[in-house]
Design a protein around this motif. Structure first.
Motif, PDB file in Angstrom:
ATOM      1  N   ASP A 128       2.659   1.735  -3.329  1.00 29.14           N
ATOM      2  CA  ASP A 128       1.596   2.332  -4.277  1.00 29.14           C
ATOM      3  C   ASP A 128       1.301   3.716  -4.044  1.00 29.14           C
ATOM      4  O   ASP A 128       1.100   4.552  -5.054  1.00 29.14           O
ATOM      5  CB  ASP A 128       0.550   1.274  -4.452  1.00 29.14           C
ATOM      6  CG  ASP A 128       0.741   0.016  -5.084  1.00 29.14           C
ATOM      7  OD1 ASP A 128       1.808  -0.143  -5.554  1.00 29.14           O
ATOM      8  OD2 ASP A 128      -0.171  -0.668  -4.956  1.00 29.14           O
ATOM      9  N   SER A 129       1.188   3.965  -2.976  1.00 25.97           N
ATOM     10  CA  SER A 129       0.773   5.554  -2.665  1.00 25.97           C
ATOM     11  C   SER A 129       1.497   6.403  -2.850  1.00 25.97           C
ATOM     12  O   SER A 129       1.496   7.428  -3.444  1.00 25.97           O
ATOM     13  CB  SER A 129       0.458   5.546  -1.098  1.00 25.97           C
ATOM     14  OG  SER A 129      -0.035   6.945  -0.757  1.00 25.97           O
TER      15      SER A 129
ATOM     16  N   THR B 200       4.753  13.983  -1.089  1.00 27.76           N
ATOM     17  CA  THR B 200       3.561  13.354  -0.551  1.00 27.76           C
ATOM     18  C   THR B 200       3.824  13.454   1.063  1.00 27.76           C
ATOM     19  O   THR B 200       5.060  13.802   1.281  1.00 27.76           O
ATOM     20  CB  THR B 200       3.471  11.597  -0.768  1.00 27.76           C
ATOM     21  OG1 THR B 200       2.411  11.122  -0.241  1.00 27.76           O
ATOM     22  CG2 THR B 200       4.884  10.967  -0.471  1.00 27.76           C
TER      23      THR B 200
ATOM     24  N   PHE C 212       0.935  -1.257   0.080  1.00 24.81           N
ATOM     25  CA  PHE C 212       0.113  -0.162  -0.098  1.00 24.81           C
ATOM     26  C   PHE C 212       0.896   1.270  -0.014  1.00 24.81           C
ATOM     27  O   PHE C 212       0.521   2.162  -0.858  1.00 24.81           O
ATOM     28  CB  PHE C 212      -0.897  -0.109   1.127  1.00 24.81           C
ATOM     29  CG  PHE C 212      -1.614   1.201   1.416  1.00 24.81           C
ATOM     30  CD1 PHE C 212      -2.773   1.546   0.546  1.00 24.81           C
ATOM     31  CD2 PHE C 212      -1.357   2.171   2.298  1.00 24.81           C
ATOM     32  CE1 PHE C 212      -3.415   2.808   0.670  1.00 24.81           C
ATOM     33  CE2 PHE C 212      -1.822   3.384   2.671  1.00 24.81           C
ATOM     34  CZ  PHE C 212      -3.132   3.559   1.779  1.00 24.81           C
ATOM     35  N   ARG C 213       1.876   1.108   1.009  1.00 23.73           N
ATOM     36  CA  ARG C 213       2.703   2.598   1.096  1.00 23.73           C
ATOM     37  C   ARG C 213       3.557   2.747  -0.206  1.00 23.73           C
ATOM     38  O   ARG C 213       3.573   3.763  -0.790  1.00 23.73           O
ATOM     39  CB  ARG C 213       3.699   2.526   2.248  1.00 23.73           C
ATOM     40  CG  ARG C 213       2.918   2.484   3.601  1.00 23.73           C
ATOM     41  CD  ARG C 213       3.970   2.753   4.548  1.00 23.73           C
ATOM     42  NE  ARG C 213       3.190   2.496   5.740  1.00 23.73           N
ATOM     43  CZ  ARG C 213       3.266   1.870   6.665  1.00 23.73           C
ATOM     44  NH1 ARG C 213       4.101   0.703   6.753  1.00 23.73           N
ATOM     45  NH2 ARG C 213       2.496   1.728   8.013  1.00 23.73           N
TER      46      ARG C 213
ATOM     47  N   GLU D  60       1.908   6.900  -6.859  1.00 21.93           N
ATOM     48  CA  GLU D  60       0.784   7.658  -7.215  1.00 21.93           C
ATOM     49  C   GLU D  60       1.076   9.126  -7.024  1.00 21.93           C
ATOM     50  O   GLU D  60       0.890   9.818  -8.012  1.00 21.93           O
ATOM     51  CB  GLU D  60      -0.702   7.291  -6.636  1.00 21.93           C
ATOM     52  CG  GLU D  60      -1.147   5.743  -7.040  1.00 21.93           C
ATOM     53  CD  GLU D  60      -2.157   5.214  -6.279  1.00 21.93           C
ATOM     54  OE1 GLU D  60      -2.578   6.163  -5.411  1.00 21.93           O
ATOM     55  OE2 GLU D  60      -2.925   4.185  -6.470  1.00 21.93           O
ATOM     56  N   ASP D  61       1.502   9.426  -5.962  1.00 11.53           N
ATOM     57  CA  ASP D  61       1.773  10.741  -5.631  1.00 11.53           C
ATOM     58  C   ASP D  61       2.877  11.302  -6.362  1.00 11.53           C
ATOM     59  O   ASP D  61       3.133  12.604  -6.711  1.00 11.53           O
ATOM     60  CB  ASP D  61       2.000  11.074  -3.945  1.00 11.53           C
ATOM     61  CG  ASP D  61       0.598  10.896  -3.090  1.00 11.53           C
ATOM     62  OD1 ASP D  61      -0.485  10.927  -3.731  1.00 11.53           O
ATOM     63  OD2 ASP D  61       0.884  10.446  -2.051  1.00 11.53           O
TER      64      ASP D  61
END
Length: 469
Positions: free
Chosen positions: A13-14, A90, A10-11, A17-18
């Motif tokens: 991918d986050s 981010t 998750f981290r 994206e940012d």
């Protein structure tokens, strides 16, 4: 620090994206990216830290094949200083606290760490950074970068990011970080290294470069030069001269001499290719196809097509100088006037929108000459459009001074090609560039479209006369 942030899917991918959204907002992002690219991490390495920040270097690959370099600074204390928000990539929450993640080049407290670490080299998760410093100055450079006083990020660049480094010794450096990564050696590093080995002084002193290897290949990451203070680029000097009616022939003549020295030194240092009949025909066919493409994009160019093709066809019958490595994207904005060095040439990467394979291929030196000639015309036309001053005679005098000095210096240094044949080729490459300019201006600055259209009229005038006869 990165291992914590990327400890779960998750981290990671986050962050990606940012990072993609951040990249889309930067001037150095390619115009081909109309929406945020889908990214993967090609490699990263931790570089350095102090009590507030951890500085890392991340290389990113996009699904369309583009690759990016992203130096990042992770804060430890949540501090956000004035001016830092525009560099925020981010915000992440980790088991050891919350952190803002910045583009390190825009954070004053991160730049010194970044500069020093790049020159020292580093290796991490899939990314190895290796410095290649010139032997004669390596010891001095390393000592200076251990005693950095202040740093600045140069504003206004589009395809790269440059950091100005001030040191306790008084020596000043500029580190250019390539944001778009390409497989192999970057021509900016390759050509500067070759010119310096030939003793050429028309470039800032070159101290070396940094290469990187990640999961997607090997690329040059950054180059290091002497920073030249108190300089002004030739474009601004030309604008001032044109607006005030100041004769620019002397400066243009010196510029022609300097460019001839650049070309002949590059021809000595790096391989050249004979301009055979077949090679000339292929080059001219490429120019013709490009002109036809421009006509499709901007139908008003159709009126110049027949005469332009006549100019291109005639060029097959003249002798060409050998193909060689050239600057590739030369205009007055790529040349600085230094009080101590005279004209200094920058940014030997070639045209940023051309594939790297084309940028490192031998080309005609006449392309660089045409770039300066078009730039002189633009300076004159700019002051006419904006200030109502007719500078056409000023431009004609400056152009001729530049050409005469270039031809004289080239001949004195043993460069091939007669003056008459070279002048014919200058016209060919000016036509090629003016047609591109017309399409660009029509799409981006319609009020400037008369500048290249007027040039096309003048460049095809002789051909029109011959066709009518």
């Amino acid at each position: 620090m990165l291992s914590i942030v990327f400890s779960d899917h998750f981290r990671r991918d986050s962050f990606l994206e940012d990072a993609a959204r951040f990249i889309m907002g930067q001037r150095w992002c390619s115009n081909s990216h109309r929406e945020a690219p889908e990214l993967q991490i090609a490699g990263w390495t931790r570089l350095a830290e102090d009590e507030h920040l951890v500085v890392s270097f991340v290389t990113l690959g996009a699904t369309d094949g583009a690759r990016f370099a992203l130096p990042v600074a992770w804060n430890k204390d949540g501090r956000v200083e004035e001016g830092e928000l525009e560099n925020l990539i981010t915000h992440v929450d980790t088991p050891v606290g919350s952190h803002n993640v910045y583009d390190a080049t825009g954070i004053d407290r991160a730049r010194a760490l970044l500069a020093r670490a790049l020159i020292e080299g580093a290796s991490g998760e899939g990314l190895t950074l290796t410095p290649h410093l010139c032997e004669a100055t390596a010891q001095t450079v390393r000592a200076d970068l251990q005693a950095i006083t202040t740093t600045e990020r140069l504003v206004g660049e589009q395809s790269n990011t440059s950091l100005i480094i001030h040191t306790e010794s008084g020596n000043e450096y500029i580190i250019k970080i390539f944001r778009h990564l390409h497989e192999g050696t970057n021509p900016d590093a390759e050509l500067q290294e070759a010119l310096q080995a030939e003793g050429n002084t028309q470039i800032p002193e070159f101290f070396g470069y940094v290469s990187g290897t990640d999961a997607l290949g090997g690329s040059d990451i950054a180059i290091l030069n002497r920073f030249l203070p108190d300089v002004q680029d030739a474009w601004r000097e030309a604008l001032i001269a044109a607006a005030q009616g100041i004769d620019f022939a002397g400066q243009a003549s010196d510029l022609g001499t300097s460019l001839a020295q650049i070309h002949t030194d590059l021809a000595r240092a790096l391989p050249t290719e004979r301009a055979s009949t077949n090679a000339r025909a292929l080059t001219l066919e490429s120019i013709k196809r490009r002109f036809a493409h421009h006509v499709e994009a901007l139908p008003v160019l159709e009126s110049f097509a027949e005469a332009a093709n006549e100019v291109f066809t005639r060029a097959l019958r003249v002798e060409w100088p050998p193909f060689q490595r050239i600057h590739g994207d030369l205009h007055l904005g790529q040349v600085l006037n230094s009080p101590t060095k005279g004209w200094v040439f920058l940014d030997f990467e070639g045209e940023p929108l051309r594939p790297m394979a084309e940028r490192v291929t031998a080309d005609s030196p006449c392309r660089d000459v045409a770039g300066i000639l078009r730039s002189i015309d633009y300076a004159a036309a700019y002051v006419e459009l904006n200030e109502g001053i007719d500078a056409r005679e000023w431009a004609g005098t400056a152009r001729e001074a530049f050409i005469e000095a270039y031809l004289a210096e080239r001949s004195a240094r043993g460069g091939e090609g007669s003056a008459e044949d070279l002048r014919s080729l200058f016209r060919v490459f000016e036509l090629d560039k003016a047609a591109y300019e017309a399409v660009y201006e029509a799409q981006n600055r319609p009020e400037w479209l008369p500048i290249p259209l007027t040039a096309l009229e003048e460049l095809t005038a002789t051909a029109h006369t011959t066709l009518q006869e």
